[in-house]
Design an enzyme around this catalytic site. Structure first.
Site, mmCIF file in Angstrom:
data_model
loop_
_atom_site.group_PDB
_atom_site.id
_atom_site.type_symbol
_atom_site.label_atom_id
_atom_site.label_comp_id
_atom_site.label_asym_id
_atom_site.label_seq_id
_atom_site.Cartn_x
_atom_site.Cartn_y
_atom_site.Cartn_z
ATOM 1 N N HIS A 133 0.802 -1.231 0.000
ATOM 2 C CA HIS A 133 0.000 0.000 0.000
ATOM 3 C C HIS A 133 0.834 1.281 0.000
ATOM 4 C CE1 HIS A 133 -3.504 -2.339 0.123
ATOM 5 N NE2 HIS A 133 -3.809 -2.309 1.413
ATOM 6 N N HIS A 207 -10.099 2.129 -0.076
ATOM 7 C CA HIS A 207 -9.992 1.053 0.906
ATOM 8 C C HIS A 207 -10.995 1.152 2.054
ATOM 9 C CE1 HIS A 207 -7.996 -2.050 3.270
ATOM 10 N NE2 HIS A 207 -7.214 -2.269 2.238
ATOM 11 N N GLU A 339 -11.837 -3.694 -3.359
ATOM 12 C CA GLU A 339 -10.826 -2.711 -3.786
ATOM 13 C C GLU A 339 -10.584 -2.809 -5.302
ATOM 14 O OE1 GLU A 339 -7.320 -3.358 -1.227
ATOM 15 O OE2 GLU A 339 -8.729 -4.486 0.022
HETATM 16 C C1 GLA Z 1 -5.577 -5.212 1.533
HETATM 17 C C2 GLA Z 1 -4.772 -6.502 1.601
HETATM 18 C C3 GLA Z 1 -4.976 -7.192 2.919
HETATM 19 C C4 GLA Z 1 -4.673 -6.238 4.072
HETATM 20 C C5 GLA Z 1 -5.458 -4.940 3.890
HETATM 21 C C6 GLA Z 1 -5.050 -3.872 4.879
HETATM 22 O O1 GLA Z 1 -6.925 -5.499 1.561
HETATM 23 O O2 GLA Z 1 -5.203 -7.358 0.549
HETATM 24 O O3 GLA Z 1 -4.097 -8.298 2.986
HETATM 25 O O4 GLA Z 1 -3.278 -5.943 4.062
HETATM 26 O O5 GLA Z 1 -5.219 -4.387 2.631
HETATM 27 O O6 GLA Z 1 -5.029 -4.361 6.161
#
Ligand code: GLA
Length: 375
Positions: A133, A207, A339
């Site tokens: 991220h 998100h 997402e």
């Molecule tokens: C995304 C990833 C998950 C987790 C979330 C944040 O959804 O796919 O594995 O890391 O972000 O917690």
């Protein structure tokens, strides 16, 4: 005399009708309020979008983060359907990316490195052995500039940010914008755009953790029903949640949501829970239906449309009792993320669709979350 009184009555009715219409049109509002200061002393504002169908969306300049979405249920009662916090202070601490704008690269990049134009770039390794991220201070942890947007049938706010060459290890000076637009039909559209002066990976996403029963309901999302009619394949992952490179058919597996399933019905046979990237079976570019989420008790539903090649479906497996808004405790599966994004680890997998933005190109993404109620 009678004719005159009929004319006056007609004019009076016309004025009332116009007034009602005008009032309905003016029900759209976009306002802002201070929302505190970052630990570095930067002012943060929160913008509030409302329409006349009972939907309110709040977004703050820190991380271009959605802090609240209020939508009515089948009885017309509104509730906040997003996991989040009451204060900036909690968002400024490490948290599960509640409501944030993720970038430069959403999801993971294996081993925190990639090669581009015969050069190896090293990124923060902030999730086990991998980069997640956008790194330690990704787009979710910076203050964006904001400008309200007014249109005839919707309102919005456009956030912009200038990401310097080398920020979090990424090449190129990048100008990025994300506009949230609320329509009169309870649609929240998110428009992204980005340009760069040097080739760089870019892959943005939103998100928010949704719980259509209400974030304060104390319920998990395991009774929510999900349908992803075009999600015909998914990416199997290794222990670090990095795709192996295989695109696997969902048919005959608990990953298959082409027809509607209760999320909790088969989750027990998915190691760690759902946290997978689904590839959409696209016939053409443009917005297409990616997911249809429904919560039967409240009657609230959510349709996700996107221009992206797929989406990450994550059932909040890592939530561990973090205390959120109004003192609610978010345990495992208290919320889920849909997402819209490109494939994870694409900079290291040339067989995946390209995520390298070149100078002179424009990165664009449009995603729309359309809320509905069904009796
Ligand atoms: C995304 C990833 C998950 C987790 C979330 C944040 O959804 O796919 O594995 O890391 O972000 O917690």
């Amino acid at each position: 005399m009678k004719r005159m009184s009929m004319l006056l009555l007609f004019v009076a009715c016309g004025l009332c009708a116009f007034g009602a219409l005008a009032r309905e049109e003016t029900f759209f509002t976009v306002t802002s309020e201070p929302f505190g200061k970052t630990p570095q002393g930067e002012d943060v504002e929160q913008y509030i979008l409302t329409n006349h169908k009972g939907m309110t969306v709040k977004i703050m300049t820190y991380g271009a983060t959605v802090t609240s979405i209020q939508v009515p249920d089948k009885k017309g009662e509104s509730a906040d359907v997003t996991l989040g916090f009451d204060s900036l202070a909690k968002y400024a601490e490490p948290h599960p990316y509640f409501g944030v704008t993720v970038g430069r690269y959403a999801n993971r990049i294996a081993n925190g490195k990639f090669s581009l134009n015969a050069r190896t770039y090293r990124l923060a390794v902030n999730n086990g052995p991998n980069h997640l991220h956008g790194g330690l201070k990704g787009f979710d942890k910076v203050v964006w500039k904001a400008e309200p947007q007014h249109f005839q049938h919707n309102v919005g706010v456009k956030f912009t940010y200038f990401s310097r060459d080398g920020e979090e290890g990424y090449p190129g000076n990048m100008t990025v914008s994300v506009a949230y637009i609320l329509s009169e039909d309870n649609e929240l559209t998110i428009d992204y755009a980005a340009t760069t002066d040097k080739a760089t990976p870019v892959n943005l996403t939103h998100h928010t953790y949704f719980n259509l029963a209400g974030a304060a309901s104390g319920k998990t999302i395991l009774d929510h029903q999900l349908r992803m009619p075009a999600a015909t394949r998914y990416l199997p992952v290794d222990k670090g949640l990095i795709p192996t490179g295989e695109l696997k058919d969902v048919a005959g597996t608990p990953m298959d949501f082409r027809s509607r399933f209760k999320i909790g019905e088969r989750i027990g046979s998915v190691e760690g829970g759902y946290d997978h990237y689904y590839v959409l079976n696209r016939k053409k570019p443009g917005l297409m239906l990616a997911a249809d989420l429904y919560e039967p008790e409240s009657g609230r539903g959510l349709l996700l449309y996107t221009t992206e090649p797929g989406l990450q479906f994550y059932t909040g497996n890592f939530l561990d009792g973090v205390v959120g808004r109004d003192g609610a405790t978010y345990q495992k599966n208290a919320g889920l993320c849909l997402e819209p994004t490109h494939y994870p680890d694409s900079p290291n997998k040339p067989e995946f669709p390209n995520t390298i933005l070149q100078p002179g190109q424009i990165y664009i993404q449009k995603s729309m979350f359309k809320f509905y109620v069904k009796k």
